[in-house]
Design a protein around this motif. Structure first.
Motif, PDB file in Angstrom:
ATOM      1  N   ALA A  61    -101.169 -21.671  71.704  1.00 22.29           N
ATOM      2  CA  ALA A  61    -100.945 -20.628  70.690  1.00 22.29           C
ATOM      3  C   ALA A  61     -99.698 -19.810  71.001  1.00 22.29           C
ATOM      4  CB  ALA A  61    -102.167 -19.715  70.604  1.00 22.29           C
ATOM      5  N   GLY A  62     -98.906 -19.579  69.979  1.00 22.12           N
ATOM      6  CA  GLY A  62     -97.692 -18.779  70.159  1.00 22.12           C
ATOM      7  C   GLY A  62     -97.102 -18.418  68.813  1.00 22.12           C
ATOM      8  N   PHE A  63     -96.364 -17.305  68.802  1.00 21.72           N
ATOM      9  CA  PHE A  63     -95.803 -16.780  67.560  1.00 21.72           C
ATOM     10  C   PHE A  63     -94.349 -16.394  67.808  1.00 21.72           C
ATOM     11  CE2 PHE A  63     -94.702 -12.614  65.690  1.00 21.72           C
ATOM     12  CZ  PHE A  63     -94.663 -12.958  64.349  1.00 21.72           C
ATOM     13  N   VAL A  64     -93.487 -16.706  66.845  1.00 21.87           N
ATOM     14  CA  VAL A  64     -92.059 -16.379  66.991  1.00 21.87           C
ATOM     15  C   VAL A  64     -91.746 -15.118  66.211  1.00 21.87           C
ATOM     16  CG1 VAL A  64     -89.691 -17.169  66.645  1.00 21.87           C
ATOM     17  CG2 VAL A  64     -91.498 -18.832  67.142  1.00 21.87           C
ATOM     18  N   HIS A  65     -91.426 -14.039  66.899  1.00 24.78           N
ATOM     19  CA  HIS A  65     -90.913 -12.855  66.209  1.00 24.78           C
ATOM     20  C   HIS A  65     -89.397 -12.981  66.163  1.00 24.78           C
ATOM     21  CE1 HIS A  65     -89.235  -8.769  65.925  1.00 24.78           C
ATOM     22  NE2 HIS A  65     -90.187  -8.645  65.029  1.00 24.78           N
ATOM     23  N   ALA A  66     -88.826 -12.785  64.972  1.00 28.81           N
ATOM     24  CA  ALA A  66     -87.370 -12.903  64.833  1.00 28.81           C
ATOM     25  C   ALA A  66     -86.740 -11.525  64.879  1.00 28.81           C
ATOM     26  CB  ALA A  66     -87.041 -13.590  63.520  1.00 28.81           C
ATOM     27  N   GLY A  67     -85.702 -11.379  65.693  1.00 25.03           N
ATOM     28  CA  GLY A  67     -84.979 -10.121  65.704  1.00 25.03           C
ATOM     29  C   GLY A  67     -84.445  -9.777  67.083  1.00 25.03           C
ATOM     30  N   THR A  68     -83.460  -8.874  67.084  1.00 22.34           N
ATOM     31  CA  THR A  68     -82.949  -8.330  68.342  1.00 22.34           C
ATOM     32  C   THR A  68     -83.880  -7.196  68.767  1.00 22.34           C
ATOM     33  OG1 THR A  68     -81.663  -6.551  67.359  1.00 22.34           O
ATOM     34  CG2 THR A  68     -80.603  -8.712  67.452  1.00 22.34           C
TER      35      THR A  68
END
Ligand code: NAD
Length: 249
Positions: free
Chosen positions: A82-89
């Motif tokens: 399980a894993g989630f990609v948060h996009a952003g600096t």
């Protein structure tokens, strides 16, 4: 005889992408596979692929993780997908984004390993395989929280490996580059909308990050997970293994 004959494997996030491919590959290798995912519907057809048991599990729910570990016989292989990609600096990452990313990507692995490890130690030992990412090995643009979580997964992996190397437990991390999975498709669509680019252009940019000029497949990552679970990998523990088309060269 399959390479995982007689082994019991427990997988999280096995409904799609890398987790699903790994569940199927482990079953093909002869393991008794217990595939879990937060979306029960995504598991429905897995029995047609030789998966022995499917169960709904939200890895953010500590009580549910403990209950499932208590109710099952001991396992030999734990695959944390399980894993989630948060996009952003850092400037686009709120405290809430940070907490959610660490809860889903890192604390989930703390929960499952804490719950299953005692049973693995009591048995003949076993293999823990955590899915990290190249984002935990090198800086990747717009992946601030994600990169921090995946570096933490590598640290957690090495700590468990060091503490239990004398108890027959091997703990390794897989670090994929960009892999063609449903969640990548969602990220491509979101990024295309946000930047007014076509999805083809965004996909081409993802491919451009890979020196081999193509994306990885979930089956390629699954093959590495199967290998790490087998006796062929008996001498490997605490490793963070890239499978990334050359992204970390
Ligand atoms: P995916 O999005 O295709 O599938 C993820 C699965 O996780 C889904 O079935 C979803 O229902 C399940 N899930 C989501 N939240 C959950 C929760 N709280 N509890 C249990 N299950 C939950 O994913 P993927 O792209 O195959 O990624 C799998 C792993 O590989 C992740 O840890 C990801 O960070 C890592 N990874 C992916 C890539 C890539 O390019 N796809 C690259 C490097 C690392």
């Amino acid at each position: 005889m399959g390479r995982l004959e007689g082994q019991r494997a427990f997988l999280t996030a096995a409904g799609a992408g890398i987790g699903r491919a790994t569940a199927i590959a482990m079953a093909k290798a002869g393991a008794h596979v217990i595939a879990t995912d937060i979306q029960a519907s995504s598991l429905e057809d897995l029995k047609d692929h030789g998966i022995a048991e499917t169960k709904r599990l939200d890895v953010r729910d500590a009580l549910a993780v403990n209950a499932i570990a208590r109710d099952l016989d001991a396992i030999d292989i734990l695959f944390n997908g399980a894993g989630f990609v948060h996009a952003g600096t850092i400037l686009e990452t709120s405290e809430k984004d940070w907490d959610f990313s660490f809860d889903l990507n890192v604390a989930s692995m703390h929960r499952t390993i804490s719950a299953f490890l005692p049973g693995m130690i009591d048995g003949p030992g076993g293999a823990i395989i955590n899915v990290a990412s190249v984002a935990g090995m090198k800086g990747i643009v717009n992946r601030y929280a994600y990169g921090a979580t995946k570096a933490a997964v590598i640290g957690l992996t090495k700590s468990v490996a060091a503490d239990f190397v004398g108890k027959g437990i091997r703990c390794n991390a897989i670090c994929p580059g960009t892999v063609d999975t449903p969640s990548l498709g969602e990220r491509i669509s979101e990024q295309a909308q946000a930047s007014s680019q076509t999805t083809d252009a965004v996909r081409a940019a993802f491919v451009g990050r890979q020196p081999m000029g193509r994306l990885g497949t979930a089956d390629e990552v699954a093959a590495m997970a199967v290998y790490l679970a087998t006796d062929d990998a008996q001498f490997i523990t605490g490793a963070a293994l890239p499978i990334d088309g050359g992204m970390t060269i």
